[in-house]
Design a protein around this motif. Structure first.
Motif, short mmCIF file in Angstrom:
data_model
loop_
_atom_site.label_atom_id
_atom_site.label_comp_id
_atom_site.label_asym_id
_atom_site.label_seq_id
_atom_site.Cartn_x
_atom_site.Cartn_y
_atom_site.Cartn_z
N SER A 11 0.85 -1.20 0.00
CA SER A 11 0.00 0.00 0.00
C SER A 11 0.87 1.24 0.00
O SER A 11 1.76 1.37 0.85
N LEU A 12 0.63 2.15 -0.95
CA LEU A 12 1.38 3.40 -1.01
C LEU A 12 0.84 4.37 0.03
O LEU A 12 -0.37 4.56 0.14
N ILE A 13 1.74 4.99 0.78
CA ILE A 13 1.34 5.87 1.88
C ILE A 13 1.70 7.33 1.60
O ILE A 13 0.90 8.23 1.87
N ALA A 14 2.88 7.56 1.04
CA ALA A 14 3.32 8.94 0.82
C ALA A 14 4.27 9.01 -0.37
O ALA A 14 4.91 8.01 -0.72
N VAL A 15 4.35 10.18 -0.98
CA VAL A 15 5.26 10.43 -2.10
C VAL A 15 5.99 11.74 -1.83
O VAL A 15 5.35 12.78 -1.63
N ASN A 16 7.32 11.66 -1.79
CA ASN A 16 8.15 12.84 -1.54
C ASN A 16 7.72 13.61 -0.29
O ASN A 16 7.66 14.83 -0.27
N GLU A 18 4.77 13.76 1.05
CA GLU A 18 3.36 14.15 1.08
C GLU A 18 2.49 12.90 1.23
O GLU A 18 2.61 11.96 0.44
N MET A 19 1.62 12.90 2.22
CA MET A 19 0.75 11.76 2.47
C MET A 19 -0.27 11.61 1.34
O MET A 19 -0.77 12.60 0.80
N LEU A 20 -0.57 10.36 1.00
CA LEU A 20 -1.57 10.05 -0.01
C LEU A 20 -2.84 9.59 0.70
O LEU A 20 -2.84 8.55 1.35
N ALA A 25 -5.07 11.56 -5.27
CA ALA A 25 -3.93 12.32 -4.76
C ALA A 25 -2.64 11.89 -5.44
O ALA A 25 -1.78 12.71 -5.76
N LEU A 26 -2.49 10.58 -5.68
CA LEU A 26 -1.30 10.08 -6.38
C LEU A 26 -1.30 10.55 -7.82
O LEU A 26 -0.27 11.00 -8.34
N GLU A 28 -2.74 13.19 -9.05
CA GLU A 28 -2.49 14.63 -9.06
C GLU A 28 -1.01 14.91 -8.85
O GLU A 28 -0.44 15.80 -9.49
N LYS A 29 -0.38 14.15 -7.97
CA LYS A 29 1.05 14.32 -7.72
C LYS A 29 1.87 14.01 -8.96
O LYS A 29 2.80 14.75 -9.32
N LEU A 30 1.51 12.93 -9.65
CA LEU A 30 2.22 12.55 -10.87
C LEU A 30 2.04 13.60 -11.96
O LEU A 30 2.96 13.88 -12.72
N ASP A 31 0.83 14.18 -12.03
CA ASP A 31 0.58 15.23 -13.03
C ASP A 31 1.47 16.44 -12.77
O ASP A 31 2.03 17.04 -13.71
N LYS A 32 1.61 16.82 -11.50
CA LYS A 32 2.45 17.98 -11.17
C LYS A 32 3.92 17.68 -11.49
O LYS A 32 4.64 18.56 -12.00
N MET A 33 4.36 16.46 -11.20
CA MET A 33 5.74 16.10 -11.48
C MET A 33 6.00 16.07 -12.98
O MET A 33 7.07 16.46 -13.45
#
Length: 215
Positions: A11-16, A18-20, A25-26, A28-33
């Motif tokens: 289970s993915l919990i956070a990226v860089n 930032e909590m997911l 949310a994941l 959206e994070k990938l889109d920003k990156m």
């Protein structure tokens, strides 16, 4: 993800850092990156992912592919057991109100994704509305979708956009605070802008339906 140490079932919990709290949310994070990488001329991005396995947390360094994907998918709901709860006549009223409120909250919360690149592409028009109804007649599904569309329209109508009821409320609030009415010329231009925005949204939504149909 396997090369990074993350395996199927984790289970993915956070990226860089930032909590997911959701799959969106994941995304959206990938889109920003992706947007940041494209500006920098990069074809991929590196991220630190915190994941959970068997109750234990660990961190892995993951690089996206050229399409900025990481090999993660939304977990299926197949493992959840379906529960059927029946309500009496009087019990159905508060239960219906709770369902309506929760549906509205979910829709309002998802509105923020409309202003993202992927969210704008997911906006649908008349074709999308028709597709949410079942191909085989089902009274329950029909009224459920009809109620859902009514909630959406009610929320859209109170948005502070000229030509909608929300726009009229906004002008009334201005009149109460400023103690004077906006000029007739201003109201005329505001209505024109509001209609332009509504027609632009309508055209864009149905354009997306046409593109989905063709491609």
């Amino acid at each position: 993800l396997d090369k990074a140490g993350i395996q199927k079932g984790d289970s993915l919990i956070a990226v860089n850092g930032e909590m997911l709290n959701s799959w969106n949310a994941l995304v959206e994070k990938l889109d920003k990156m992706q947007a940041a990488a494209e500006v920098a001329g990069d074809k991929s991005a590196v991220m630190q992912m915190v994941y959970s396995r068997g109750g234990l947390r660990d961190t892995a360094t993951v690089r996206t592919d050229s399409l900025f994907r990481v090999g993660a998918i939304f977990s299926s709901l197949a493992d959840y057991k379906e529960t059927i709860r029946e309500y009496g006549f009087f019990e159905s009223f508060p239960a219906g109100v709770r369902l309506g409120v929760n549906t509205l909250k979910g829709y309002v919360n998802d509105m923020k994704y409309v202003f993202t690149k992927e969210g704008a592409k997911s906006v649908g028009g008349f074709g999308t509305i028709g597709s949410i109804f079942p191909k085989v007649w089902d009274w329950h599904r029909f009224w459920e979708m009809t109620a859902f569309l009514s909630i959406i329209l009610a929320f859209m109508n109170i948005l502070p956009i000229p030509a909608l009821d929300g726009g009229h409320v906004l002008f009334l609030l201005y009149e109460i605070i400023a103690r004077r009415k906006p000029s007739d010329k201003f109201m005329e231009y505001a209505q024109m802008v509001g209609m332009f925005l509504l027609f632009a949204l309508l055209i864009w939504a149905n354009f997306n339906d046409i593109m989905r149909f063709l491609f």
